[in-house]
Write a protein that holds these residues in place. Structure first.
Motif, short mmCIF file in Angstrom:
data_model
loop_
_atom_site.label_atom_id
_atom_site.label_comp_id
_atom_site.label_asym_id
_atom_site.label_seq_id
_atom_site.Cartn_x
_atom_site.Cartn_y
_atom_site.Cartn_z
N PHE A 142 23.01 -94.65 49.73
CA PHE A 142 23.45 -95.85 50.45
C PHE A 142 24.80 -96.34 49.94
CE2 PHE A 142 18.66 -96.91 50.49
CZ PHE A 142 18.46 -96.20 51.66
N MET A 143 24.99 -96.34 48.59
CA MET A 143 26.10 -97.07 47.99
C MET A 143 27.30 -96.20 47.58
SD MET A 143 24.27 -100.00 47.82
CE MET A 143 24.98 -101.11 46.63
N THR A 144 27.06 -95.22 46.74
CA THR A 144 28.19 -94.58 46.06
C THR A 144 28.60 -93.23 46.64
OG1 THR A 144 26.62 -93.76 44.41
CG2 THR A 144 27.87 -95.75 43.87
N LEU A 145 27.65 -92.53 47.24
CA LEU A 145 27.98 -91.18 47.72
C LEU A 145 29.06 -91.17 48.81
CD1 LEU A 145 27.35 -88.12 47.49
CD2 LEU A 145 25.60 -88.46 49.25
N PRO A 146 28.96 -92.07 49.80
CA PRO A 146 30.00 -92.05 50.85
C PRO A 146 31.40 -92.22 50.27
CG PRO A 146 28.16 -93.48 51.49
CD PRO A 146 27.93 -93.10 50.06
N LYS A 147 31.51 -93.11 49.30
CA LYS A 147 32.81 -93.37 48.68
C LYS A 147 33.32 -92.15 47.90
CE LYS A 147 35.01 -97.06 46.06
NZ LYS A 147 34.76 -98.14 45.10
N ALA A 148 32.41 -91.56 47.12
CA ALA A 148 32.79 -90.39 46.32
C ALA A 148 33.20 -89.24 47.23
CB ALA A 148 31.63 -89.98 45.42
N ARG A 149 32.52 -89.13 48.38
CA ARG A 149 32.86 -88.06 49.32
C ARG A 149 34.26 -88.29 49.89
NH1 ARG A 149 30.78 -86.45 55.37
NH2 ARG A 149 31.59 -84.32 55.30
N ARG A 150 34.50 -89.53 50.31
CA ARG A 150 35.81 -89.84 50.88
C ARG A 150 36.93 -89.57 49.87
NH1 ARG A 150 33.30 -94.14 53.41
NH2 ARG A 150 33.89 -95.57 51.75
N ALA A 151 36.65 -89.94 48.61
CA ALA A 151 37.66 -89.77 47.57
C ALA A 151 37.81 -88.29 47.17
CB ALA A 151 37.30 -90.60 46.36
N ASN A 152 36.80 -87.50 47.54
CA ASN A 152 36.78 -86.08 47.16
C ASN A 152 37.05 -85.93 45.66
OD1 ASN A 152 36.45 -83.37 47.54
ND2 ASN A 152 38.53 -83.00 48.33
N SER A 153 36.34 -86.74 44.89
CA SER A 153 36.63 -86.79 43.45
C SER A 153 35.42 -86.36 42.63
CB SER A 153 37.04 -88.22 43.07
OG SER A 153 36.73 -88.47 41.73
N GLU A 154 35.60 -85.34 41.85
CA GLU A 154 34.50 -84.86 41.01
C GLU A 154 34.13 -85.88 39.94
OE1 GLU A 154 35.94 -81.04 39.81
OE2 GLU A 154 35.66 -80.27 41.84
N GLU A 155 35.15 -86.56 39.44
CA GLU A 155 34.89 -87.56 38.39
C GLU A 155 34.01 -88.68 38.95
OE1 GLU A 155 37.96 -86.17 38.88
OE2 GLU A 155 37.42 -84.91 37.17
N LEU A 156 34.40 -89.15 40.13
CA LEU A 156 33.66 -90.24 40.74
C LEU A 156 32.22 -89.79 41.06
CD1 LEU A 156 34.41 -93.11 41.49
CD2 LEU A 156 34.88 -92.36 43.83
N LEU A 157 32.11 -88.58 41.53
CA LEU A 157 30.80 -88.04 41.88
C LEU A 157 29.91 -87.99 40.63
CD1 LEU A 157 29.67 -86.98 44.58
CD2 LEU A 157 30.24 -84.68 43.84
N LYS A 158 30.47 -87.45 39.56
CA LYS A 158 29.71 -87.34 38.31
C LYS A 158 29.33 -88.72 37.78
CE LYS A 158 32.23 -83.86 36.40
NZ LYS A 158 32.87 -83.05 35.36
N ALA A 159 30.27 -89.63 37.89
CA ALA A 159 30.05 -90.95 37.30
C ALA A 159 29.10 -91.80 38.12
CB ALA A 159 31.39 -91.67 37.15
N THR A 160 29.20 -91.70 39.46
CA THR A 160 28.42 -92.64 40.29
C THR A 160 27.25 -91.99 41.03
OG1 THR A 160 29.83 -92.33 42.22
CG2 THR A 160 30.48 -94.06 40.66
N CYS A 161 27.21 -90.66 41.10
CA CYS A 161 26.13 -90.00 41.84
C CYS A 161 25.47 -88.91 40.99
CB CYS A 161 26.64 -89.39 43.13
SG CYS A 161 27.57 -90.50 44.17
N PRO A 162 25.10 -89.21 39.77
CA PRO A 162 24.56 -88.14 38.91
C PRO A 162 23.28 -87.50 39.50
CG PRO A 162 24.14 -90.30 37.95
CD PRO A 162 25.10 -90.51 39.08
N TYR A 163 22.50 -88.28 40.20
CA TYR A 163 21.24 -87.72 40.74
C TYR A 163 21.52 -86.79 41.92
CZ TYR A 163 18.71 -90.71 37.57
OH TYR A 163 18.22 -91.30 36.43
N HIS A 164 22.54 -87.10 42.70
CA HIS A 164 22.91 -86.16 43.76
C HIS A 164 23.45 -84.87 43.16
CE1 HIS A 164 22.20 -89.02 47.01
NE2 HIS A 164 22.32 -87.97 47.82
N VAL A 165 24.24 -85.03 42.10
CA VAL A 165 24.77 -83.83 41.45
C VAL A 165 23.62 -82.93 41.02
CG1 VAL A 165 26.01 -82.98 39.40
CG2 VAL A 165 26.94 -84.89 40.75
N GLN A 166 22.55 -83.55 40.54
CA GLN A 166 21.43 -82.76 40.03
C GLN A 166 20.48 -82.25 41.12
OE1 GLN A 166 19.46 -84.82 36.84
NE2 GLN A 166 18.16 -83.07 36.33
#
Lengths: 506, 387
Positions: A142-166
């Motif tokens: 709901f919250m962080t994944l859309p933003k991390a996707r738009r930013a196309n940022s691995e750092e943001l993804l790791k920092a804000t979506c650790p469960y999606h990463v896993q």
């Protein structure tokens, strides 16, 4: 020739929210519907004393008054929150596998946890962790994944979506296997796969996680007067805002000029011009049949090639001359399996053999207004792919329909043996019925098959034709909440584009 | 997708993407199924059928059967015995329609028989009986309706109470059973006013004598002098005597509204649960002002103004169903059952009020947001509607 800023084709969920949001957002909008009534799936019909809900089992995403969630805001924004009443359900579902399992999950995370920990004490810690993962995955989505996707940022993804990463693109089967050893516990937690029609092996884990979490926290809801009441309320709000709607009015062609959408031709020949079209019809019908170009743009053809037809449904609508208690109902939604093997259940969905999994929803169990006093409104469903029905000759259709209905009733009777003796009204819908009312290839009720490959994260918007926008289950997740939301977000995209045009013209 | 994609970090992402590319290689753009939905649906549920009158059969002094075939002589959509089609006609410039139950057997698919009896003051029946000829083209809806045998709960012991031309669907139900040699019993209790106006009389009698699973009981309510057959009104005693054990039977009722009402009353008095009684819809009520909820001080003859938003307005009478009034003034609303059941003629009531009789099977949300079924809506004063 009449001109509109936007024409919306189809008054299904996404068409209705799109049209309402557009008109309220200042776009002069024409809403067209082939049938005599708005809603698509979100409709009802009357037989005798009963008004039957056609498709909605449990509305998600509403939240409670104290803990509201996105749908409450969306309906409020669309001007329908005060036009419709909601009734909260208190259970997610009852799952029965005769002789093997009979469990009812309450609609609360702590309730689910303590129930399952009591039943499966050896897996107590894993249950706790699993429910936490469901929560984290949902919140990230709901919250962080859309933003991390738009930013196309691995750092943001790791920092804000650790469960999606896993877990983000693993199957529900794989994740359940990782957490649990008791197979029945896995059955209980995976039960919602039968709503979606994709077996745990193919179902992306986040889809299951978000259903479990969101229904438990934001609760499952009925709408008073059924989903038709929401559809009609949306039309009312659309009309109040100055929109124009035509029923019994199909679209023959979407017209383009130098590749840009410029109007539509209606059934009967009348043409209207417009700057944008939002199609709530399936993209297959929209691009392959309605669009006035010989072939759709290449990117769209490519997208279609990577899709597979989704599931349709076989439904029996029952008006019973008995109370839910007399029928033996103890939860509004029951799932019934003949086998613990979900793959076998799924394999049957492509045949006319007796279904191995089905569900029963009793609408007046928690909302007495859903049936006349002393009676019950009940829906039996098994998901089924539409293909097997294409080879049924018209003259054999009615017989085939009733024969298969007998098989579904036979399954439900394993748990509700009295379901047949009180029938006062019955209507049966097959995948061909879905085709008829939804104008959907394959009679698909959720659009394309919702496997991992269908994920929106792997896809771009189907925007190859300027001015043509898609909204509906085929380009988002299927079901009520996703389609309501898809229409509204499409409207936002259209309004933004129209505004750009306006500025250019000035 | 751009070359650098952060989503690659997600477990399973690259496999899913590879899977998608695999599907793309082996999949189709669905171009080959173009038009399939439309062509499949139209075989079962066409919006309109183009028909031709192939034969006109004189049944009785008041009644004829129109045998209709597809104008292109192809097979017609299948129907379930008891269902109807809505026949569209244009009479002296007025476009209207009437639903007629199909009286032929569903086992053959090349014609529909419509058995039309002259209705007193009937606008359409007179036209069909007096002016329609063999070779004439007519439009209709596809077959529809819920008054048919449903094998999921009706059982095999069927009783049909027919009044006059209510025997049309009864004939279809009967022929279905006999043609397909179904293990069902069919008991027809057939009530008519006059001995010389009994539709299908000889046909039914001949079939009853040949088939042990078809039992025919005839009753004449206005017998001529010296009539030796059974006569008088349908009574509880007569039904008891004819029917014996009532358990497990399914009852079908089709006739004029007073006949239908009295049959339901008789069966209910005999202890038949309502769920075992099916009643055919019968058009708009003739006397809506006799129903509960009719407002004091409004008469059927009162004049009212009907405004169709953005189109025009005209004068009408309270007692004329809105759909009929619209049609007489050149407005069209889609329709089929014309009895308040199918909801195709649903229109928005913008202002004013109408009487929705018990025939109007409105949805809850229709009531809440002022949508009405124009075929059975009676304007109680000046109204505005949106078509």
């Amino acid at each position: 020739m009449r001109h509109f800023d936007t024409v919306v084709i189809g008054a299904g969920n996404a068409g209705l929210t799109a049209a309402t949001a557009l008109q309220r957002g200042g776009s002069k909008t024409l809403l067209l519907e082939r049938h005599n009534i708005p809603g698509g799936c979100a409709t009802s019909f009357v037989r005798g004393d009963f008004e039957f809900e056609v498709a909605l089992h449990q509305l998600s995403g509403l939240g409670t008054k104290d803990k509201p969630f996105v749908m409450r805001q969306l309906f409020d924004k669309l001007g329908v929150m005060d036009k419709v009443g909601f009734v909260q359900e208190h259970d997610l579902y009852r799952l029965v596998v005769p002789g093997e399992l009979d469990v009812t999950l309450p609609a609360s995370l702590s309730g689910i946890k303590s129930l399952l920990q009591g039943m499966f004490p050896a897996e107590s810690e894993a249950i706790e962790r699993f429910l936490l993962v469901c929560e984290k995955i949902s919140m990230e989505g709901f919250m962080t994944l859309p933003k991390a996707r738009r930013a196309n940022s691995e750092e943001l993804l790791k920092a804000t979506c650790p469960y999606h990463v896993q877990y983000g693109f693993r199957s529900a089967r794989e994740v359940l296997d990782e957490f649990f050893s008791d197979s029945k516990l896995k059955n209980v937690l995976a039960t919602y796969w039968l709503y979606l029609g994709v077996p745990p092996r193919m179902l992306p884990f986040p889809d299951l996680a978000v259903m479990l979490y969101a229904y438990a926290v934001f609760k499952p809801w009925h709408i008073k007067g059924g989903s038709q009441a929401m559809s009609t309320a949306l039309v009312e709000s659309f009309l109040e805002a100055g929109g124009e709607v035509r029923f019994n009015c199909g679209v023959e062609k979407i017209l383009t000029d130098s590749g840009q959408v410029c109007g539509v031709r209606l059934e009967g020949g009348e043409q209207v011009t417009c700057d944008a079209v939002v199609s709530n019809a399936s993209p297959l019908i929209t691009f392959n049949e309605l669009l006035d170009q010989e072939r759709p743009p290449l990117a769209i053809q490519q997208d279609f090639k990577s899709r597979r037809m989704g599931t349709s449904a076989f439904v029996i609508y029952l008006g019973l001359d008995c109370t839910p208690q007399e029928l033996g109902v103890t939860a509004a939604s029951s799932f019934i399996y003949e086998t613990l093997d979900e793959e076998q259940i799924h394999d049957r969905m492509g045949t006319l053999q007796p279904p191995l999994g089905g569900m029963l929803t009793c609408y007046n169990y928690e909302e007495p207004g859903a049936a006349p006093a002393g009676k019950s409104q009940v829906m039996l469903v098994c998901l089924q792919y539409g293909d097997v029905w294409k080879s049924v000759a018209p003259k054999d259709y009615a017989r085939t329909k009733y024969e298969f209905a007998e098989k579904l009733i036979g399954l439900i009777e394993r748990v509700y043996p009295k379901v047949r003796q009180y029938i006062e009204e019955v209507e049966v819908a097959t995948p061909l019925t879905m085709m008829r009312y939804l104008n959907a290839p394959g009679g698909a009720i959720y659009g394309f098959q919702q496997s991992a490959q269908d994920s929106a994260l792997l896809r771009e918007r189907l925007d190859g034709v300027p001015g043509l926008y898609m909204a509906g289950s085929w380009t988002s997740m299927g079901g009520f909440q996703p389609t309501y939301m898809a229409g509204e977000s499409t409207a936002r995209a259209v309004l933004k584009q129209l505004k750009v045009k306006e500025v250019e013209h000035v | 997708m751009s070359e650098h994609n952060a989503l690659n970090l997600i477990a399973g992402y690259s496999q899913a993407l590879a899977g998608k590319h695999e599907l793309e290689r082996s999949g189709s753009d669905f171009y080959e199924v173009r038009g399939e939905v439309g062509s499949m649906v139209v075989q079962l549920h066409p919006k309109r059928l183009s028909l031709e009158v192939a034969e006109i059969i004189e049944e009785t002094p008041t009644t004829k059967t129109l045998r209709l075939v597809a104008a292109d002589r192809s097979a017609l959509p299948p129907f379930q015995a008891g269902q109807y089609i809505n026949l569209f006609v244009e009479i002296d410039g007025v476009k209207t329609a009437r639903p007629y139950a199909i009286s032929s057997s569903p086992t053959q698919c090349f014609f529909y028989d419509l058995t039309v009896k002259r209705a007193r003051g009937g606008f359409v029946s007179g036209h069909l009986l007096d002016r329609v000829e063999v070779g004439q083209r007519l439009q209709s809806s596809g077959p529809m309706g819920t008054f048919h045998h449903n094998p999921l709960f009706h059982g095999d012991d069927l009783v049909f109470l027919a009044g006059g031309s209510g025997s049309a669907p009864a004939r279809s139900l009967l022929l279905d059973i006999l043609d397909r040699e179904l293990p069902r019993r069919f008991h027809l209790i057939y009530v008519n006013s006059h001995v010389d106006d009994v539709i299908f009389a000889e046909k039914f009698r001949a079939l009853a004598s040949r088939h042990s699973n078809f039992r025919l009981a005839e009753l004449i309510t206005r017998p001529p002098e010296g009539y030796s057959g059974r006569s008088g009104r349908l009574t509880r005693e007569l039904l008891q005597q004819e029917l014996g054990e009532l358990d497990g039977k399914m009852f079908y009722i089709c006739g004029p509204t007073p006949f239908n009402d009295s049959c339901v009353e008789l069966l209910t008095a005999l202890g038949v649960p309502r769920r075992r009684i099916r009643v055919e819809a019968n058009g708009a009520p003739k006397a809506p002002d006799q129903q509960r909820g009719w407002p004091v001080g409004v008469a059927l003859d009162d004049e009212v103004q009907i405004t169709v938003r953005g189109r025009g307005s005209f004068r009408s009478k309270v007692g004329e169903p809105l759909l009929n009034a619209l049609e007489r003034h050149g407005y069209f609303a889609e329709n089929a059952c014309r009895s308040g059941e199918c909801s195709l003629c649903r229109v928005k009531l913008v202002s004013g009020s109408v009487f929705n009789p018990q025939e109007a099977h409105l949805r809850k949300s229709d009531r809440d947001f002022n949508w009405i079924y124009s075929c059975v809506a009676f304007p109680l004063g000046d109204i505005e509607i949106q078509l």
